[in-house]
Motif scaffolding. Structure first.
Motif: not given
Length: 464
Positions: A80-87, A111-115, A126-134, A139-144
């Motif tokens: 996570n190299s973003l300014p917000q926590a993510s998953s 958290e930012p800077g962690d992994g 099948g056809t699946y996808w991955y996206h942010s869930h925090n 975060q999805v609207a910004r492209g994750l």
């Protein structure tokens, strides 16, 4: 049953635990490939408009297409190299619960800077996808988000395959930037955050060259925050082969339109029938004059004759829903939103009125409860068959997504519809789904209109 445009418009009017995980002691010795969430600048809008600052996996939007063979193992070190926590949530995968990527339910947000090391097997092709869930609305609207393709052992007989990630972006045309109003009360209380720039795999007015009588496999993913795509074929003849990753028993001719709510996917096989030198389209049908989603320029001829109806895709194993025995009967009532009838609901442990909910920027309720409850909607024994009746007592459609398991709609004659993981429900509809609670863990159930989830439409079930 397939939902056609006619049905949609008419209604608008009125796992088993997965093996193969390394022991914790060995995790540090494995070198995972990195999947980094990071800021970048990309040209989303047409030439002449400014570039857009996005958040993307690997700095692209959508992120890289991840491909794994059925039964194979995906291992990624999320950085996570973003300014917000993510998953990361792996949408539609029968996954080990600890890998599902839901902060506060299955893992802590990174958290930012962690992994975080994601490591799991993929039992279903099948056809699946991955996206942010925090903070998904932002975060999805910004492209994750990105495509996750699990390949069959025996692929279908096609000339080529294309993955199309359908999305809409809300862009300021003057600056080219994404407005920061991710908590807009209007988006939360109405249809959700709608964009003004519709893209296919990050490209405006996507165009590609094909040949007459060429056979294509199209993998379609609706990654939009709230937009419903109603799609039709022009100059193409096609069959729906799979929905939400799950193959249909037999190909279904796409004679009318295909409706994809947020989070839903479809696999099509299409033949190019337009004349050489002509144009074919995957088109959006739910706009006043229609619009091309993808343009196919027909140049040359792949063969003199067309092929016949394609063979069905091989079924994914282990998805058995038997309604002949005992089942657990549950209900989920959706209320609230603008023009809704919600008067009061439980919020933060108190019964409060709708005006107070609106002041807190919360507008929706499941069974009289606003937001994620501390206790599950239901605690289920592993292997139980669940029949869940969902009522949409609101003025807007909702795309209900169940994590960790697939379901089938129970039709009026008590037969079962196609296997899905996301159900698009129109206003005032009442539908029933059934699923086998065969994957242990705590599983989220929420609306995939992401503004709706952020403003009340989330709950969960526990499979013991």
């Amino acid at each position: 049953m397939m939902q056609t445009r006619r049905h949609f418009m008419a209604s608008s009017a009125a796992a088993t635990a997965l093996l193969g995980f390394l022991p914790r002691q060995a995790m540090a010795t494995v070198s995972f490939e990195t999947l980094e969430a990071m800021s970048a600048s990309v040209q989303l809008a047409p030439d002449g408009y400014p570039a857009t600052d996005i958040w993307g996996y690997g700095g692209t939007a959508p992120g890289p297409i991840l491909r794994v063979a059925q039964g194979g193992r995906l291992q990624r070190r999320f950085v996570n190299s973003l300014p917000q926590a993510s998953s990361i949530h792996w949408h539609g995968i029968r996954i080990d619960n600890a890998m599902d990527g839901v902060p506060g339910l299955t893992q802590a947000a990174v958290e930012p800077g962690d992994g975080f090391d994601y490591d799991f097997t993929l039992p279903d092709a099948g056809t699946y996808w991955y996206h942010s869930h925090n903070r998904s609305t932002e975060q999805v609207a910004r492209g994750l988000h990105g495509a996750l393709i699990v390949e069959e052992g025996t692929p279908p007989d096609v000339d080529r395959e294309e993955v199309f990630v359908l999305d809409d972006w809300l862009i300021d045309p003057e600056t080219g930037q994404i407005p920061d109003d991710f908590e807009s009360p209007h988006a939360r209380s109405h249809a959700g955050r709608m964009g003004n720039l519709i893209l296919t795999s990050g490209i405006f007015d996507k165009t590609m060259t094909v040949q007459r009588n060429e056979r294509l496999r199209l993998r379609l993913i609706n990654a939009a925050n709230a937009r419903i795509f109603v799609l039709g074929l022009i100059g193409l003849e096609g069959w729906t082969m799979a929905l939400d990753g799950m193959p249909l028993p037999a190909p279904e001719p796409l004679d009318e339109v295909l409706v994809l709510g947020p989070g839903q996917r479809a696999d099509l096989i299409v033949d190019v029938t337009a004349e050489e030198g002509g144009t074919a389209y995957l088109a959006r049908a739910n706009e006043a004059r229609g619009a091309p989603q993808v343009t196919f320029q027909v140049r040359g001829q792949a063969s003199l004759a067309r092929r016949g109806v394609p063979d069905a895709l091989p079924p994914n194993p282990g998805h058995v829903i038997d309604l002949s025995g005992d089942s657990v009967n549950l209900t989920l009532n959706m209320e609230g939103g603008a023009m809704g009838g919600l008067r009061e609901a439980m919020f933060n442990g108190e019964q409060v009125g709708f005006r107070e909910l609106a002041q807190a920027n919360q507008f929706w309720a499941f069974n009289g409860m606003v937001g994620m409850p501390d206790s599950p909607m239901a605690t289920l024994d592993r292997g139980q068959i669940v029949r869940l009746t969902i009522s949409n007592d609101t003025a807007f459609p909702h795309a209900m997504h169940l994590h960790g398991m697939h379901f089938r709609e129970v039709l009026t004659d008590n037969t079962l519809g196609p296997m899905r993981d996301t159900l698009l429900m129109d206003s005032s509809e009442r539908r029933e789904i059934a699923f086998a609670a065969d994957n242990p863990g705590d599983w989220l159930l929420h609306c995939h209109m992401l503004s709706h989830a952020a403003s009340g439409m989330m709950t969960w079930v526990r499979v013991t």
